[in-house]
Design a protein around this motif. Structure first.
Motif, PDB file in Angstrom:
ATOM      1  N   LEU A 239      47.604   9.014  67.588  1.00 17.11           N
ATOM      2  CA  LEU A 239      48.031  10.406  67.428  1.00 17.11           C
ATOM      3  C   LEU A 239      49.434  10.609  67.999  1.00 17.11           C
ATOM      4  CD1 LEU A 239      44.771  12.386  68.294  1.00 17.11           C
ATOM      5  CD2 LEU A 239      46.029  12.513  66.138  1.00 17.11           C
ATOM      6  N   GLN A 240      49.673  10.049  69.166  1.00 17.10           N
ATOM      7  CA  GLN A 240      50.990  10.200  69.774  1.00 17.10           C
ATOM      8  C   GLN A 240      52.066   9.530  68.930  1.00 17.10           C
ATOM      9  OE1 GLN A 240      51.640  12.178  72.514  1.00 17.10           O
ATOM     10  NE2 GLN A 240      53.702  11.878  71.707  1.00 17.10           N
ATOM     11  N   LYS A 241      51.722   8.404  68.328  1.00 20.81           N
ATOM     12  CA  LYS A 241      52.699   7.707  67.484  1.00 20.81           C
ATOM     13  C   LYS A 241      53.091   8.535  66.267  1.00 20.81           C
ATOM     14  CE  LYS A 241      51.739   2.864  68.632  1.00 20.81           C
ATOM     15  NZ  LYS A 241      51.307   1.538  68.130  1.00 20.81           N
ATOM     16  N   ILE A 242      52.099   9.189  65.632  1.00 24.00           N
ATOM     17  CA  ILE A 242      52.457   9.973  64.435  1.00 24.00           C
ATOM     18  C   ILE A 242      53.115  11.303  64.810  1.00 24.00           C
ATOM     19  CG2 ILE A 242      50.681   8.862  63.031  1.00 24.00           C
ATOM     20  CD1 ILE A 242      49.102  11.517  63.134  1.00 24.00           C
ATOM     21  N   VAL A 243      52.921  11.746  66.048  1.00 27.07           N
ATOM     22  CA  VAL A 243      53.697  12.891  66.523  1.00 27.07           C
ATOM     23  C   VAL A 243      55.148  12.466  66.712  1.00 27.07           C
ATOM     24  CG1 VAL A 243      54.108  14.419  68.500  1.00 27.07           C
ATOM     25  CG2 VAL A 243      51.788  14.136  67.602  1.00 27.07           C
ATOM     26  N   ASP A 244      55.350  11.305  67.356  1.00 25.56           N
ATOM     27  CA  ASP A 244      56.699  10.825  67.660  1.00 25.56           C
ATOM     28  C   ASP A 244      57.494  10.489  66.401  1.00 25.56           C
ATOM     29  OD1 ASP A 244      56.082  11.098  70.333  1.00 25.56           O
ATOM     30  OD2 ASP A 244      55.636   8.967  70.646  1.00 25.56           O
ATOM     31  N   ASN A 245      56.830   9.964  65.371  1.00 24.28           N
ATOM     32  CA  ASN A 245      57.582   9.584  64.163  1.00 24.28           C
ATOM     33  C   ASN A 245      57.662  10.691  63.115  1.00 24.28           C
ATOM     34  OD1 ASN A 245      55.138   9.562  62.709  1.00 24.28           O
ATOM     35  ND2 ASN A 245      54.889   7.343  62.856  1.00 24.28           N
ATOM     36  N   GLY A 246      57.083  11.867  63.440  1.00 27.06           N
ATOM     37  CA  GLY A 246      57.215  13.014  62.546  1.00 27.06           C
ATOM     38  C   GLY A 246      56.140  13.142  61.484  1.00 27.06           C
ATOM     39  N   LYS A 247      55.240  12.160  61.399  1.00 24.57           N
ATOM     40  CA  LYS A 247      54.217  12.197  60.356  1.00 24.57           C
ATOM     41  C   LYS A 247      53.236  13.355  60.570  1.00 24.57           C
ATOM     42  CE  LYS A 247      52.085  10.569  56.728  1.00 24.57           C
ATOM     43  NZ  LYS A 247      52.691  10.629  55.395  1.00 24.57           N
ATOM     44  N   PHE A 248      52.904  13.644  61.823  1.00 23.53           N
ATOM     45  CA  PHE A 248      51.974  14.740  62.116  1.00 23.53           C
ATOM     46  C   PHE A 248      52.546  16.067  61.620  1.00 23.53           C
ATOM     47  CE2 PHE A 248      50.047  17.999  64.846  1.00 23.53           C
ATOM     48  CZ  PHE A 248      48.698  17.689  64.738  1.00 23.53           C
ATOM     49  N   ALA A 249      53.817  16.320  61.909  1.00 20.46           N
ATOM     50  CA  ALA A 249      54.464  17.559  61.461  1.00 20.46           C
ATOM     51  C   ALA A 249      54.565  17.608  59.945  1.00 20.46           C
ATOM     52  CB  ALA A 249      55.853  17.681  62.091  1.00 20.46           C
ATOM     53  N   GLU A 250      54.781  16.457  59.334  1.00 21.98           N
ATOM     54  CA  GLU A 250      54.868  16.384  57.864  1.00 21.98           C
ATOM     55  C   GLU A 250      53.541  16.780  57.221  1.00 21.98           C
ATOM     56  OE1 GLU A 250      55.237  12.808  54.577  1.00 21.98           O
ATOM     57  OE2 GLU A 250      56.405  12.619  56.430  1.00 21.98           O
ATOM     58  N   ILE A 251      52.438  16.295  57.780  1.00 23.41           N
ATOM     59  CA  ILE A 251      51.116  16.663  57.262  1.00 23.41           C
ATOM     60  C   ILE A 251      50.843  18.138  57.533  1.00 23.41           C
ATOM     61  CG2 ILE A 251      48.627  16.272  57.490  1.00 23.41           C
ATOM     62  CD1 ILE A 251      49.313  13.356  58.286  1.00 23.41           C
ATOM     63  N   ALA A 252      51.173  18.608  58.732  1.00 20.40           N
ATOM     64  CA  ALA A 252      50.926  20.001  59.103  1.00 20.40           C
ATOM     65  C   ALA A 252      51.618  20.974  58.159  1.00 20.40           C
ATOM     66  CB  ALA A 252      51.386  20.245  60.541  1.00 20.40           C
ATOM     67  N   ALA A 253      52.825  20.614  57.710  1.00 19.30           N
ATOM     68  CA  ALA A 253      53.589  21.495  56.819  1.00 19.30           C
ATOM     69  C   ALA A 253      52.877  21.723  55.487  1.00 19.30           C
ATOM     70  CB  ALA A 253      54.971  20.913  56.586  1.00 19.30           C
ATOM     71  N   LYS A 254      51.956  20.840  55.117  1.00 16.95           N
ATOM     72  CA  LYS A 254      51.212  20.972  53.869  1.00 16.95           C
ATOM     73  C   LYS A 254      50.037  21.948  53.999  1.00 16.95           C
ATOM     74  CE  LYS A 254      50.225  16.985  51.960  1.00 16.95           C
ATOM     75  NZ  LYS A 254      49.791  15.562  51.873  1.00 16.95           N
ATOM     76  N   TYR A 255      49.749  22.357  55.256  1.00 21.07           N
ATOM     77  CA  TYR A 255      48.578  23.203  55.505  1.00 21.07           C
ATOM     78  C   TYR A 255      49.000  24.458  56.277  1.00 21.07           C
ATOM     79  CZ  TYR A 255      45.930  19.137  54.016  1.00 21.07           C
ATOM     80  OH  TYR A 255      45.429  18.091  53.271  1.00 21.07           O
ATOM     81  N   PRO A 256      49.583  25.443  55.582  1.00 24.40           N
ATOM     82  CA  PRO A 256      50.092  26.649  56.259  1.00 24.40           C
ATOM     83  C   PRO A 256      49.000  27.471  56.944  1.00 24.40           C
ATOM     84  CG  PRO A 256      50.113  26.915  53.864  1.00 24.40           C
ATOM     85  CD  PRO A 256      49.835  25.467  54.133  1.00 24.40           C
ATOM     86  N   ASP A 257      47.742  27.301  56.534  1.00 24.24           N
ATOM     87  CA  ASP A 257      46.651  28.014  57.197  1.00 24.24           C
ATOM     88  C   ASP A 257      46.382  27.455  58.584  1.00 24.24           C
ATOM     89  OD1 ASP A 257      46.179  29.466  54.782  1.00 24.24           O
ATOM     90  OD2 ASP A 257      45.054  27.759  54.003  1.00 24.24           O
ATOM     91  N   ILE A 258      46.723  26.188  58.801  1.00 20.70           N
ATOM     92  CA  ILE A 258      46.438  25.504  60.050  1.00 20.70           C
ATOM     93  C   ILE A 258      47.649  25.435  60.972  1.00 20.70           C
ATOM     94  CG2 ILE A 258      45.858  23.235  61.037  1.00 20.70           C
ATOM     95  CD1 ILE A 258      44.039  22.758  58.662  1.00 20.70           C
ATOM     96  N   GLU A 259      48.834  25.242  60.404  1.00 25.16           N
ATOM     97  CA  GLU A 259      50.034  24.922  61.180  1.00 25.16           C
ATOM     98  C   GLU A 259      50.297  25.863  62.360  1.00 25.16           C
ATOM     99  OE1 GLU A 259      54.534  23.340  60.247  1.00 25.16           O
ATOM    100  OE2 GLU A 259      53.651  24.840  58.920  1.00 25.16           O
TER     101      GLU A 259
END
Length: 266
Positions: A239-259
């Protein structure tokens, strides 16, 4: 004879030591590259997890788990199930974790949890024309809820039981999708529901709103068996790795109800 016996015993001791050393190294590498990780999740809990009519899986939690597995070099497998079967599936070993908008509060004795990644609010969803504005207005009303959820727990045995005792009926369904269909049809007056799931339904079907009062706030994390600390720690690492490389934010942007409710990486 004594020398032969001594040599034999020495050989056995050396062999045993190497065998245990080998086992220890293998155990430490159980969660290394190539491990097959099975995510257990609610088969009908959009936007966190779902399986559509074509059998395809999706949702925020599914995508995040897949990204973590990719980052760790793991193979990903999905196990969608009815939510009330989650503990049976986890404890039987059918899946490695329950990762599907799972509330931490009140379940600390049942599982160990990953890093918390989201906040959540339990709300009351009603039609726009409803005269239900406060929790007191639910007196005598039919209120829907999904079984085995945090909302169900709080209404049946938790902090909101006194509120539920005023209902005309607590209607328990297998999924929130069924609850929402009941609400649209007028079969129930309200739903006790997670804000992100409620937002998802409202954004796709106008004509609904929340009451002015909420039930409670809580947090979400992935849940593991109590002794699976090493596996939990690897997931936290991923989880920390995908936060650091931006993947977590990239996925979050696809879900405006959750972000807006995400806490990880903020």
């Amino acid at each position: 004879m004594k020398k032969l016996l001594t040599l034999a015993l020495a050989f056995i001791m050396v062999f045993t030591m190497f065998a245990f050393t080998g086992c220890g190294e293998e155990a430490n590498d159980d969660y290394g590259e190539g491990y097959t990780f099975t995510q257990g999740f609610d088969l009908d809990f959009p936007p966190y997890s779902y399986r559509n009519d074509e059998g395809e899986i999706g949702g925020f939690d599914v995508e995040v788990c897949q990204a973590v597995c990719e980052e760790l070099g793991w193979k990903y497998e999905a196990l969608p199930f009815n939510w009330d079967a989650k503990d049976m599936e986890l404890n039987s070993g059918s899946c490695d974790c329950i990762w599907s908008g799972l509330t931490v509060e009140g379940r600390e004795d049942d599982y160990i949890f990953s890093t918390v990644y989201s906040e959540n609010i339990q709300k009351i969803l009603v039609p726009e024309g409803s005269d239900i504005k406060t929790l007191a207005d639910l007196k005598g009303k039919k209120v829907g809820v999904q079984t085995s959820t945090a909302a169900y727990d709080m209404l049946t045995s938790g902090d909101s039981k006194e509120v539920a005792d005023t209902f005309g009926e607590l209607v328990v369904e297998k999924t929130y999708t069924i609850c929402f269909e009941d609400l649209k049809a007028g079969a129930i007056d309200a739903i006790a529901i997670d804000v992100t799931t409620g937002d998802y339904f409202m954004n796709n079907t106008p004509g609904f709103k929340y009451t002015d009062e909420d039930l409670q706030t809580e947090t979400y994390a992935a849940a593991f068996r109590k002794d699976d600390t090493a596996l939990r720690d690897k997931i936290n690492e991923g989880l920390q790795k995908i936060v650091d490389n931006g993947k977590f934010a990239e996925i979050a942007a696809k879900y405006p109800d959750i972000e807006p409710y995400l806490t990880l990486g903020k």
